[in-house]
Design a protein around this motif. Sequence first.
Motif, PDB file in Angstrom:
ATOM      1  N   ASN A 122       0.830  -1.208   0.000  1.00 14.02           N
ATOM      2  CA  ASN A 122       0.000   0.000   0.000  1.00 14.02           C
ATOM      3  C   ASN A 122       0.863   1.257   0.000  1.00 14.02           C
ATOM      4  O   ASN A 122       0.599   2.224  -0.738  1.00 14.02           O
ATOM      5  CB  ASN A 122      -0.911   0.025   1.232  1.00 14.02           C
ATOM      6  CG  ASN A 122      -2.019  -0.993   1.158  1.00 14.02           C
ATOM      7  OD1 ASN A 122      -2.317  -1.537   0.100  1.00 14.02           O
ATOM      8  ND2 ASN A 122      -2.646  -1.270   2.291  1.00 14.02           N
ATOM      9  N   GLU A 123       1.912   1.256   0.818  1.00 10.17           N
ATOM     10  CA  GLU A 123       2.806   2.415   0.897  1.00 10.17           C
ATOM     11  C   GLU A 123       3.534   2.623  -0.428  1.00 10.17           C
ATOM     12  O   GLU A 123       3.638   3.754  -0.926  1.00 10.17           O
ATOM     13  CB  GLU A 123       3.813   2.208   2.024  1.00 10.17           C
ATOM     14  CG  GLU A 123       4.797   3.352   2.166  1.00 10.17           C
ATOM     15  CD  GLU A 123       5.808   3.118   3.270  1.00 10.17           C
ATOM     16  OE1 GLU A 123       6.659   4.011   3.477  1.00 10.17           O
ATOM     17  OE2 GLU A 123       5.768   2.048   3.918  1.00 10.17           O
ATOM     18  N   ALA A 151       1.265   4.106  -3.179  1.00 16.02           N
ATOM     19  CA  ALA A 151       0.536   5.332  -2.858  1.00 16.02           C
ATOM     20  C   ALA A 151       0.659   6.419  -3.932  1.00 16.02           C
ATOM     21  O   ALA A 151      -0.325   7.097  -4.248  1.00 16.02           O
ATOM     22  CB  ALA A 151       0.991   5.866  -1.501  1.00 16.02           C
ATOM     23  N   LEU A 186      -2.030   2.796   8.379  1.00 17.39           N
ATOM     24  CA  LEU A 186      -0.911   3.733   8.392  1.00 17.39           C
ATOM     25  C   LEU A 186      -1.203   4.984   7.578  1.00 17.39           C
ATOM     26  O   LEU A 186      -0.322   5.824   7.391  1.00 17.39           O
ATOM     27  CB  LEU A 186       0.359   3.047   7.861  1.00 17.39           C
ATOM     28  CG  LEU A 186       0.903   1.910   8.727  1.00 17.39           C
ATOM     29  CD1 LEU A 186       2.120   1.273   8.068  1.00 17.39           C
ATOM     30  CD2 LEU A 186       1.252   2.408  10.122  1.00 17.39           C
ATOM     31  N   HIS A 207      -2.106   5.122   4.308  1.00 11.45           N
ATOM     32  CA  HIS A 207      -1.871   5.009   2.867  1.00 11.45           C
ATOM     33  C   HIS A 207      -3.121   4.460   2.172  1.00 11.45           C
ATOM     34  O   HIS A 207      -3.883   3.692   2.786  1.00 11.45           O
ATOM     35  CB  HIS A 207      -0.686   4.074   2.599  1.00 11.45           C
ATOM     36  CG  HIS A 207       0.576   4.534   3.247  1.00 11.45           C
ATOM     37  ND1 HIS A 207       1.244   3.784   4.191  1.00 11.45           N
ATOM     38  CD2 HIS A 207       1.287   5.683   3.103  1.00 11.45           C
ATOM     39  CE1 HIS A 207       2.321   4.435   4.596  1.00 11.45           C
ATOM     40  NE2 HIS A 207       2.373   5.592   3.958  1.00 11.45           N
ATOM     41  N   ARG A 230      11.032  -2.570   2.957  1.00 15.17           N
ATOM     42  CA  ARG A 230      10.174  -2.009   4.008  1.00 15.17           C
ATOM     43  C   ARG A 230       9.824  -3.084   5.034  1.00 15.17           C
ATOM     44  O   ARG A 230       9.871  -2.848   6.240  1.00 15.17           O
ATOM     45  CB  ARG A 230       8.902  -1.414   3.397  1.00 15.17           C
ATOM     46  CG  ARG A 230       7.794  -1.097   4.400  1.00 15.17           C
ATOM     47  CD  ARG A 230       8.285  -0.222   5.526  1.00 15.17           C
ATOM     48  NE  ARG A 230       8.301   1.175   5.162  1.00 15.17           N
ATOM     49  CZ  ARG A 230       8.817   2.122   5.935  1.00 15.17           C
ATOM     50  NH1 ARG A 230       9.365   1.788   7.091  1.00 15.17           N
ATOM     51  NH2 ARG A 230       8.794   3.378   5.568  1.00 15.17           N
ATOM     52  N   GLU A 251       5.629   3.236  13.073  1.00 14.58           N
ATOM     53  CA  GLU A 251       4.848   4.384  12.574  1.00 14.58           C
ATOM     54  C   GLU A 251       3.491   4.508  13.265  1.00 14.58           C
ATOM     55  O   GLU A 251       2.806   5.517  13.111  1.00 14.58           O
ATOM     56  CB  GLU A 251       4.626   4.256  11.066  1.00 14.58           C
ATOM     57  CG  GLU A 251       5.899   4.320  10.244  1.00 14.58           C
ATOM     58  CD  GLU A 251       6.585   2.974  10.126  1.00 14.58           C
ATOM     59  OE1 GLU A 251       7.528   2.880   9.325  1.00 14.58           O
ATOM     60  OE2 GLU A 251       6.198   2.003  10.809  1.00 14.58           O
TER      61      GLU A 251
END
Length: 273
Positions: free
Chosen positions: A132-133, A136, A148, A150, A202, A234
Amino acid sequence: MTFPAGGTAGESRVIMSVPLDGGHGVVVEETPFHPLDPSWPDQPADTGVLGADGLETRVVDCLTGAMRGGELLVGADIPVRRGDPDWSWLVVHVVERDVPVGVTVRLAVDEERRRALSAGHTACHLMALALNEALAPRWRKEVRPDGLGHPDFDALAIASSRIVPGGSLDTYRIGTSLRKKGFTAEGLAGDLPKLAEVVEARMARWIAADAPVAIEAPGPGLTAPRRWRCALPEGTVEIPCGGTHLSRLGELGAVRVSMEPGDAGPVVRTEVS
């Protein structure tokens, strides 16, 4: 049920034993066994052993069962949505021989297999958050975010997810509806190798942080809405989940992610080593 908290063994009284295709279906008062969910069959059922004095039989499968009016239905034969309040929901252990009702039995899950499936499931959720990050920047419109913040590509595009021992296989669909929501798919197929590297990196940073993982549930019932909860650096993330997991991300060790184009979108393979 004790599997959401990581239970793998226990003793309980048999309250039902009925013939099933390929064996017998046994229901007990309390179980550590995780059954297959027919509505979203991502994680396979636990296997193991059920035993008592003078009796031992393999648990070769574990199914979701539902009862109303005295009839037990299992798996795809259940005609209503999971959790329907007019039905009683049960864990059905598929064993190789009949087990008498009223007997107290010992239940033992195959711990090595459970741990491998739990590792695969934990890694799968972590991959989804990392994906997802990474994706984005491809969104042109606001859509619902993940935990988070995103855009939640995983929830919006997932077509199927299969947990395997030590990994997962996730297939995504990028169709007209996703494009209308603002996702830009141009050039994605060619970017998949680099995207896999970004996601893997990540995940490695999160695993190094060794964040705690837990399953939150409002009650012990089979259909109680459970959530995967992970305290990432995070922020704490929650994802609806009925499966089993490791207790800390550091238990995953090294994770490898590979991606390739599928018929309608990327296919992502996550492997724990």
